[in-house]
Design an enzyme around this catalytic site. Structure first.
Site, mmCIF file in Angstrom:
data_model
loop_
_atom_site.group_PDB
_atom_site.id
_atom_site.type_symbol
_atom_site.label_atom_id
_atom_site.label_comp_id
_atom_site.label_asym_id
_atom_site.label_seq_id
_atom_site.Cartn_x
_atom_site.Cartn_y
_atom_site.Cartn_z
ATOM 1 C CG ASN A 1 -1.363 -7.236 -8.094
ATOM 2 O OD1 ASN A 1 -2.258 -7.107 -7.269
ATOM 3 N ND2 ASN A 1 -1.395 -8.171 -9.033
ATOM 4 C CB THR B 1 -2.095 5.710 2.805
ATOM 5 O OG1 THR B 1 -2.890 4.876 1.965
ATOM 6 C CG2 THR B 1 -2.943 6.900 3.240
ATOM 7 C CD1 TRP C 1 1.260 -2.112 -10.239
ATOM 8 C CD2 TRP C 1 2.094 -0.819 -11.854
ATOM 9 N NE1 TRP C 1 0.986 -0.812 -9.903
ATOM 10 C CE2 TRP C 1 1.491 0.011 -10.875
ATOM 11 C CE3 TRP C 1 2.676 -0.215 -12.978
ATOM 12 C CZ2 TRP C 1 1.464 1.412 -10.980
ATOM 13 C CZ3 TRP C 1 2.656 1.172 -13.080
ATOM 14 C CH2 TRP C 1 2.057 1.962 -12.098
ATOM 15 C CB SER D 1 -1.498 -2.742 -3.324
ATOM 16 O OG SER D 1 -0.167 -2.347 -3.629
ATOM 17 C CG ASP E 1 -1.541 1.739 2.731
ATOM 18 O OD1 ASP E 1 -0.502 1.449 2.103
ATOM 19 O OD2 ASP E 1 -2.584 2.110 2.172
ATOM 20 C CG ASP F 1 1.039 0.114 -1.567
ATOM 21 O OD1 ASP F 1 0.753 0.470 -0.413
ATOM 22 O OD2 ASP F 1 0.203 0.011 -2.480
ATOM 23 C CE1 TYR G 1 -2.189 0.282 -6.168
ATOM 24 C CE2 TYR G 1 -2.447 0.521 -8.538
ATOM 25 C CZ TYR G 1 -1.867 -0.105 -7.458
ATOM 26 O OH TYR G 1 -0.975 -1.124 -7.650
#
Length: 384
Positions: free
Chosen positions: A92, A274, A94, A90, A271, A87, A130
């Site tokens: 991070n 998306t 996780w 963003s 992005d 992505d 999100y």
């Protein structure tokens, strides 16, 4: 500002945990492959000289229904494999973890830090919202392998609570953010920044080729570009805000006619997370009128499939170069004779107040995209 709405609305099949029978004639890699899980290749000699042969890597990533692009990484020692959404919107990293027992976590593979000899925990918690879906978690550190590139002491978010239904049906077990560290929740150092600081890359860049029509063959490259995946040259444009991969747009044309909507400047966030092309909300009605789309009872804009070839080409002008989107790029075939427009609105302006677009997967299937951290620029070339 992150928008995963389209990704999660379109995914309709929930998958439970997969139990894999291991026969003595089948390697673990083969058994996983039959279940659609591809482990990243790791050169066996890397354990002797872990940074000697690193530099660049290309990995195949999965395309689910042209809505989600995700692939395998491993975390921990011995490695635990996870499918993550790559992505650029963003920052991070996780994954689902054993600390989480909500439905969204229980339908996915979970990281177990107790089974990793290289894991070290922290007491720092985080919250990540999100566009659709959110989660709570705690940070830890562990070894992460992305496409054969081994990153030591990578900060990883371990989910503790994923409320609601949004991630229940997701095809991935987590998200690997590739944007700038300034938007990282909890100040977590992104994967790309650790690759850079640990000198793991020949060049501090990565690139995406996104396949179309639900076909496989999408590729994410780190440390360089794959010239077989694009045609002609790469056209570069500067990043205007080192937060998301945000760039300036100077013009927007419909069938070659300049609209003037970006004459005072527009911004766009590039992005991969998306799935749609997202237009400024105040312009959506005009665009749909030009396309001749009609709204159905669900709010989706539909067109007659037999008319697709006659619809207008939409063109963005970026740093003096025109990037056309033909109707085949922005019209989505939803089944027998049902065609929807892959353009959604955002009502948020960019941080400087200029109209904001999001170049999601609808745009990025047409253009090979390159993200250059050294020069803070984005490159586009016609996809092969």
């Amino acid at each position: 500002m992150k928008c995963l709405v389209a990704v999660l609305v379109c995914v309709v099949l929930a998958e439970g945990l997969v139990k894999i029978p291991l026969h003595k004639h089948k390697s673990m890699r083969e058994a996983l492959r039959e279940k659609g899980i591809e482990l990243p290749y790791q050169d066996p000699a890397l354990k002797y000289q872990p940074n000697e042969f690193a530099g660049s890597s290309s990995m195949y990533i999965n395309n689910y229904a042209d809505t989600t692009y995700f692939g395998a990484i491993t975390i921990g020692t011995p490695p635990q494999s996870f499918q993550v959404l790559f992505d650029t919107g963003s920052a991070n990293l996780w994954v689902d973890s054993i600390y989480c027992n909500t439905q969204a976590c229980n339908t996915h593979k979970k990281f177990n830090p107790k089974q990793s000899s290289t894991f070290s925990g922290t007491h720092q918690s985080f919250y990540l919202p999100y566009g659709a879906g959110s989660l709570y978690g705690v940070f830890g550190y562990d070894t992460v392998n992305v496409g054969g590139i081994v990153i030591n002491n990578q900060e990883v978010g371990l989910s503790t609570n994923e409320p609601g239904q949004n991630f229940v049906v997701a095809k991935f077990d987590g998200i690997l953010g590739l944007s700038y560290p300034s938007i990282s929740a909890g100040g977590e150092t992104p994967v790309m920044d650790n690759m850079m600081s640990q000198n793991l890359l020949d060049a501090n860049m990565f690139a995406f080729y996104l396949s179309r029509g639900g076909q496989q063959g999408s590729v994410l490259s780190f440390g360089g570009v794959d010239s077989s995946l694009y045609q002609g040259q790469i056209y570069w444009t500067p990043v205007t805000s080192q937060t998301y991969w945000q760039i300036g747009v100077q013009g927007f044309q419909i069938n070659g006619q300049e609209t003037g909507w970006c004459s005072q400047g527009c911004q766009s966030i590039v992005d991969t997370g998306t799935s749609m092309l997202t237009a400024p909300g105040q312009l959506l009605g005009y665009i749909m009128q030009a396309i001749g789309a009609q709204q159905n009872q669900y709010g989706m804009y539909m067109v007659d499939c037999s008319q697709v070839n006659y619809l207008p080409t939409l063109t963005f002008v970026i740093s003096g170069v025109s990037f056309p989107l033909p109707p085949s790029a922005y019209i989505i075939q939803n089944g027998y004779n049902a065609c929807s427009v892959g353009i959604t609105p955002t009502y948020l302006p960019s941080r400087d107040g200029e109209p904001l677009w999001i170049f999601g997967d609808v745009f990025l299937r047409e253009y090979y995209s390159v993200y250059d951290r050294t020069n803070n620029r984005v490159g586009f070339a016609a996809a092969a």
